[in-house]
Design an enzyme around this catalytic site. Sequence first.
Site, PDB file in Angstrom:
ATOM      1  N   HIS A 324      29.684  35.575  34.566  1.00 23.96           N
ATOM      2  CA  HIS A 324      28.842  34.865  33.615  1.00 23.96           C
ATOM      3  C   HIS A 324      29.601  33.622  33.140  1.00 23.96           C
ATOM      4  O   HIS A 324      30.740  33.739  32.678  1.00 23.96           O
ATOM      5  CB  HIS A 324      28.509  35.758  32.417  1.00 23.96           C
ATOM      6  CG  HIS A 324      27.643  36.919  32.774  1.00 23.96           C
ATOM      7  ND1 HIS A 324      27.890  38.203  32.327  1.00 23.96           N
ATOM      8  CD2 HIS A 324      26.526  37.005  33.540  1.00 23.96           C
ATOM      9  CE1 HIS A 324      26.964  39.016  32.798  1.00 23.96           C
ATOM     10  NE2 HIS A 324      26.132  38.311  33.544  1.00 23.96           N
ATOM     11  N   TRP A 473      34.586  36.197  31.362  1.00 26.23           N
ATOM     12  CA  TRP A 473      35.516  37.260  31.774  1.00 26.23           C
ATOM     13  C   TRP A 473      34.769  38.475  32.340  1.00 26.23           C
ATOM     14  O   TRP A 473      35.165  39.613  32.120  1.00 26.23           O
ATOM     15  CB  TRP A 473      36.433  37.678  30.621  1.00 26.23           C
ATOM     16  CG  TRP A 473      37.147  36.532  29.976  1.00 26.23           C
ATOM     17  CD1 TRP A 473      38.142  35.770  30.517  1.00 26.23           C
ATOM     18  CD2 TRP A 473      36.922  36.008  28.663  1.00 26.23           C
ATOM     19  NE1 TRP A 473      38.553  34.800  29.630  1.00 26.23           N
ATOM     20  CE2 TRP A 473      37.807  34.918  28.482  1.00 26.23           C
ATOM     21  CE3 TRP A 473      36.057  36.342  27.627  1.00 26.23           C
ATOM     22  CZ2 TRP A 473      37.868  34.174  27.307  1.00 26.23           C
ATOM     23  CZ3 TRP A 473      36.095  35.599  26.465  1.00 26.23           C
ATOM     24  CH2 TRP A 473      36.987  34.536  26.310  1.00 26.23           C
ATOM     25  N   HIS A 474      33.684  38.221  33.068  1.00 32.20           N
ATOM     26  CA  HIS A 474      32.897  39.293  33.682  1.00 32.20           C
ATOM     27  C   HIS A 474      32.954  39.184  35.207  1.00 32.20           C
ATOM     28  O   HIS A 474      31.944  39.273  35.886  1.00 32.20           O
ATOM     29  CB  HIS A 474      31.446  39.228  33.190  1.00 32.20           C
ATOM     30  CG  HIS A 474      31.303  39.470  31.724  1.00 32.20           C
ATOM     31  ND1 HIS A 474      30.168  39.129  31.011  1.00 32.20           N
ATOM     32  CD2 HIS A 474      32.158  40.018  30.813  1.00 32.20           C
ATOM     33  CE1 HIS A 474      30.328  39.450  29.737  1.00 32.20           C
ATOM     34  NE2 HIS A 474      31.527  39.998  29.596  1.00 32.20           N
ATOM     35  N   GLN A 475      34.149  39.023  35.750  1.00 33.16           N
ATOM     36  CA  GLN A 475      34.313  38.884  37.192  1.00 33.16           C
ATOM     37  C   GLN A 475      33.808  40.140  37.896  1.00 33.16           C
ATOM     38  O   GLN A 475      34.101  41.262  37.468  1.00 33.16           O
ATOM     39  CB  GLN A 475      35.790  38.651  37.529  1.00 33.16           C
ATOM     40  CG  GLN A 475      36.373  37.380  36.924  1.00 33.16           C
ATOM     41  CD  GLN A 475      37.006  37.574  35.562  1.00 33.16           C
ATOM     42  OE1 GLN A 475      36.663  38.487  34.833  1.00 33.16           O
ATOM     43  NE2 GLN A 475      37.949  36.707  35.213  1.00 33.16           N
TER      44      GLN A 475
END
Length: 538
Positions: A324, A473-475
């Site tokens: 995101h 930080w939604h890898q």
Amino acid sequence: MTDVASSEERDFSMRARDNQARLTAGLQSRYDVVVCGAGASGSVVARRLAENPQVQVLLLEAGGSDEAESVLDPALWPTNLGGERDWGFQAEPNPHLNGRQLALSMGKGLGGGSSINVAVWARGHRSDWDFFALESGDPAWGYENVLDIYRRIENWQGAPDPKFRGTGGPVWVQPAPDPSPIAGAMLDAASEIGIPTFEHPNGRMMEGDGGAAISDILVRNGRRHSLYRAYLRPWLDRPNLTVLTGAFVRRVMFDGRRATGVEFLRDGQVTTVGASTEVVLSLGAIQTPKVLMHSGIGDREELGRVGIPLLQHLPGVGRNFQDHVSFGCTWEYAEPIAPRNSGSEATLYWKSRPDLDAPDLLFCQVEFPVPSDRTAARGVPAHGWTMFAGLAQPVSRGRLRLRGPDPLASVAVDADFLSDPADMTTARTCVELCRALGNARAFRPFVRGEAMPGELKGEALDLYIRDAAVTYWHQSCTAKMGRDEMSVVDSTLKVYGVDGLRVADGSIMPRVTTGNTQAPCAIIGERAAETIRKAHGL
């Protein structure tokens, strides 16, 4: 906490510490299952498998303990970014972000990202899980079954809602307590511009067009209740669960096409440990595909380029990278308002176009300024708040590339944020909606005015978006579940073409879920443990 509870906690802590000291000092050469990574999925897998006392489980974690105030105090989460509890990954310079190189923080240590994130519990939208079921061909990944798992694992502390919430599980979930007046203003502003509000974000709100609500958080008695704390820590006194920290997994070992164990580095020594039943990779969307490639599993040409012998050609390993991406819009407070809880207490999901069947925009209010490296130069108020808003369903896709055959070498991450023109179109709508919310009447008692971006149009707005873009930080999605040639795992999370190896973390997502990813990663861990138990009669 009462004196009796405090005494019981001290007794447990001592018992768990002594038990783990014995188990790690006498490390065995072989375990039934070796789980790699103690993050939001790995903690769940290890706990669920260790519930069977006959199953010997080894959990390897590259980082260290979560016993630090920066972890346990949810308000201090930003202090972990760039520190010892952050892997410190960097994306390659991105021409679509005006050449910027973004930091891609990921948690390193017991709890993984669930120990350093904003503690938000967001389950994902109905459409996410139904898409997982469609891609995998397995209805067990569908929304109705996943909702049942969520009810089973939650210990919900808000108003009773038995259709959507459970109360008997390990995961302590509560609405952000005593939220800031600025969070209430966010909900009022949403209502003002026609967006519905809900009692909580993890029920009806995520079955339709979206809406706004006070966030659900994993905080108990003011302390972070990570998924490691929820699942794994209560099991550390068990004789069949060994948790080894400081263990960097280098590669999976094979006998023919069967995974037989893992090679890891600890205290400068390379050690191999066997797995008689399975190896589970729960290392996250960057480390998991990296370990797969160093183990000979990946694209034939990519492995040949760096001289790694091919075991299994799976061209999707390291591809389909998603995250995101957010564009912060900031307002200056009329008078300073101190952040409460984790500093993020209100959330909103909405659609950029009315014809969509699910939200494609994600908004998290942050109760302090969050500029990017570039937008900081535009002038940041000393006291203010940020609409940390972005693309819930980005179209752009990135990939990972090895730099060489050394497992200790960093991996190149071509994130390619905003590389697809459709994402720029959605980003413009996102910023416009941010400004409509932040400039609504509901905020007027609290803010002096909009600090950025202001009335920008055309190329000036596009420049701001590319300069403001940062990761959520939604890898995810780099070893995706599915049935096409780019899929890496099947519906049971088994890696195609080999035996005894599964992946259980955010990398298996066919697409990134709508919202923060730690709650979906708990589901991935639950589903992985369920399929392993079923496959081996555990």
